[in-house]
Design a protein around this motif. Structure first.
Motif, PDB file in Angstrom:
ATOM      1  N   ILE A  63       0.830  -1.211   0.000  1.00  0.00           N
ATOM      2  CA  ILE A  63       0.000   0.000   0.000  1.00  0.00           C
ATOM      3  C   ILE A  63       0.867   1.265   0.000  1.00  0.00           C
ATOM      4  N   ASP A  67      -1.483   7.713  -2.131  1.00  0.00           N
ATOM      5  CA  ASP A  67      -2.506   7.456  -3.154  1.00  0.00           C
ATOM      6  C   ASP A  67      -3.780   7.001  -2.458  1.00  0.00           C
ATOM      7  N   GLN A  71      -6.393   0.400  -3.779  1.00  0.00           N
ATOM      8  CA  GLN A  71      -5.239  -0.356  -4.277  1.00  0.00           C
ATOM      9  C   GLN A  71      -5.421  -1.860  -4.080  1.00  0.00           C
ATOM     10  N   HIS A 122      -7.884   3.055   0.811  1.00  0.00           N
ATOM     11  CA  HIS A 122      -6.813   2.243   0.234  1.00  0.00           C
ATOM     12  C   HIS A 122      -7.255   0.810  -0.042  1.00  0.00           C
ATOM     13  N   GLY A 144      -6.774   1.420 -10.269  1.00  0.00           N
ATOM     14  CA  GLY A 144      -5.496   1.428  -9.561  1.00  0.00           C
ATOM     15  C   GLY A 144      -5.274   0.224  -8.670  1.00  0.00           C
ATOM     16  N   VAL A 145      -6.149  -0.758  -8.771  1.00  0.00           N
ATOM     17  CA  VAL A 145      -6.056  -1.940  -7.902  1.00  0.00           C
ATOM     18  C   VAL A 145      -4.852  -2.811  -8.284  1.00  0.00           C
ATOM     19  N   GLU A 146      -4.042  -3.140  -7.290  1.00  0.00           N
ATOM     20  CA  GLU A 146      -2.878  -4.003  -7.510  1.00  0.00           C
ATOM     21  C   GLU A 146      -3.096  -5.411  -6.963  1.00  0.00           C
ATOM     22  N   ARG A 176      -2.669  -7.124 -12.209  1.00  0.00           N
ATOM     23  CA  ARG A 176      -2.881  -7.223 -10.751  1.00  0.00           C
ATOM     24  C   ARG A 176      -2.393  -8.564 -10.225  1.00  0.00           C
TER      25      ARG A 176
END
Length: 424
Positions: A63, A67, A71, A122, A144-146, A176
């Motif tokens: 994280i 941002d 995430q 987040h 923006g999701v990882e 991702r």
């Protein structure tokens, strides 16, 4: 392996230490190092094996606090599990300043969730239906999701969330990391993994709980017309503070709860037709001991975690072996022991035999207690309580009265007192 051995931040290590954890569970030991490397993971392990921390640590390690867009997203089958997972993540991330975690689920006003999402979070933990709702309304952008986690994947697919899960996964970036955790691995779960994971590391933890040593399991064969009478006898015979009764249908839940109320049992019911706010109230009453018997369907009780459930009663034989394991796993929580009963009518014997075979478990078959058995048990219970008082002492004042007033044998007096207690 200890958490100190992991290549993670001191903030996370300190939080884990504050939570009282030292050694990694098997699923944590095998999956966390892989996930920290960025590898996709498919983990098969039972509920209570430590899966939440297994995916929480790798997520928090990635994280980027400045941002404030999502995430990581974690999908769970039920509102209760969402709340539980979000709470656990917040504890592990307690020392990470300005970390924002939000649980989104049905049954709570969507406006409140929308306002928090707009301010920035987040990590989002949600049920698939409510996550889709936020995506459709433009409240939730997953670009923006990882990290994506599918928690209790088998339960989500059983509940009909496949299409929603696929829609959510399609809304996240292709690069991702996808972590999938499930108690069982039916074909649908395997298909989801093949479609949406990249060369995943498959980890399976042998289910050491299959024999469930702390749960004493009994089956009672009876005619279907005698089931309800058998149920009441079991409740009266085993003096359980909190009991959870499972039925296969809403109609059966309503029938059992209604007739238990008529016999003055302190009971309520839970099934899918009820509004979430009503279900929450009933669950709180059960947790607090304001009702001591809860009658429920499988879907309604998913995610239910009450430490003091003393007995699970299968009024209907479950439809499959996995459901049986899920049901009886609601007792013997947090290291305690528990009882599991199953009422088996003639048309359920085939399912009952399959459950025994599939799970390789010992279920002792017994006769239902008779009226005489119940009376004997109740009398013995009173006498055992009296013996405990004798062992504790502090009876001097009462002994004085007995010695001064007693004009009959001690045995006669004890019998008379027992009769007074039992018949009043």
């Amino acid at each position: 392996m200890n958490f100190d051995d992991l290549n993670i931040s001191d903030e996370i290590k300190d939080a884990i230490n504050d939570m009282g954890f030292e050694r990694l569970t098997p699923i944590q030991k095998l999956s966390i190092p892989e996930a920290l490397k960025g590898t996709d993971v498919t983990g098969q392990a039972q509920t209570g094996s430590g899966k939440t921390i297994a995916f929480t640590i790798p997520i928090l390690s990635k994280i980027f606090i400045p941002d404030r867009s999502p995430q990581a997203i974690i999908l769970c089958p039920t509102r209760e599990l969402c709340m539980q997972v979000a709470s656990e993540i917040a504890k592990v991330g307690n020392n990470i300043r300005k970390l924002k975690v939000l649980a989104v689920y049905g049954g709570q006003p969507i406006g409140k969730q929308t306002r928090v999402l707009k301010k920035g979070v987040h990590i989002v933990v949600g049920t698939p239906g409510r996550v889709i709702d936020h995506i459709d309304r433009g409240n939730l952008d997953l670009i923006g999701v990882e990290s994506v986690v599918l928690d209790e994947a088998d339960e989500m697919l059983d509940m009909g969330f496949r299409e929603d899960i696929e829609t959510i996964l399609e809304s996240t970036p292709h690069q991702r990391q996808t972590l999938l955790f499930s108690a069982t691995m039916p074909k649908d779960v395997i298909r989801i993994g093949k479609s949406y994971q990249k060369n995943p590391k498959f980890i399976k933890i042998a289910n050491k709980k299959k024999n469930i040593p702390k749960i004493t399991q009994y089956a009672f064969k009876c005619n279907i017309k005698d089931k309800f009478d058998g149920l009441t006898r079991l409740i009266e015979s085993y003096d359980v503070r909190l009991a959870l009764i499972f039925c296969n249908t809403k109609k059966s839940v309503d029938f059992v709860a209604k007739h238990l109320r008529k016999q003055d049992f302190n009971v309520d019911s839970l099934h899918g037709d009820m509004k979430q706010v009503v279900r929450d109230k009933i669950m709180n009453k059960f947790r607090n001991g304001n009702i001591n018997i809860l009658v429920a369907t499988d879907v309604a009780a998913r995610g239910l975690d009450v430490v003091d459930v003393g007995a699970v009663i299968n009024y209907d034989v479950p439809q499959n072996s996995d459901d049986y394991v899920h049901r009886i796993g609601r007792t013997a929580r947090a290291g305690k022991s528990g009882l599991a009963f199953m009422l088996v009518s003639k048309d359920e014997i085939q399912r009952y035999n399959k459950i025994k075979k599939d799970n390789n478990i010992k279920i002792t078959e017994k006769e239902l207690p008779t009226f005489q058995d119940i009376e004997y048990i109740k009398n013995k219970r009173v006498l055992n309580n009296a013996k405990s008082l004798i062992e504790e002492g502090n009876l001097d004042e009462y002994l004085k009265i007995i010695k001064n007033e007693l004009e009959c044998s001690g045995v006669d007096m004890a019998a008379a007192l027992l009769k007074m207690i039992r018949e009043n």
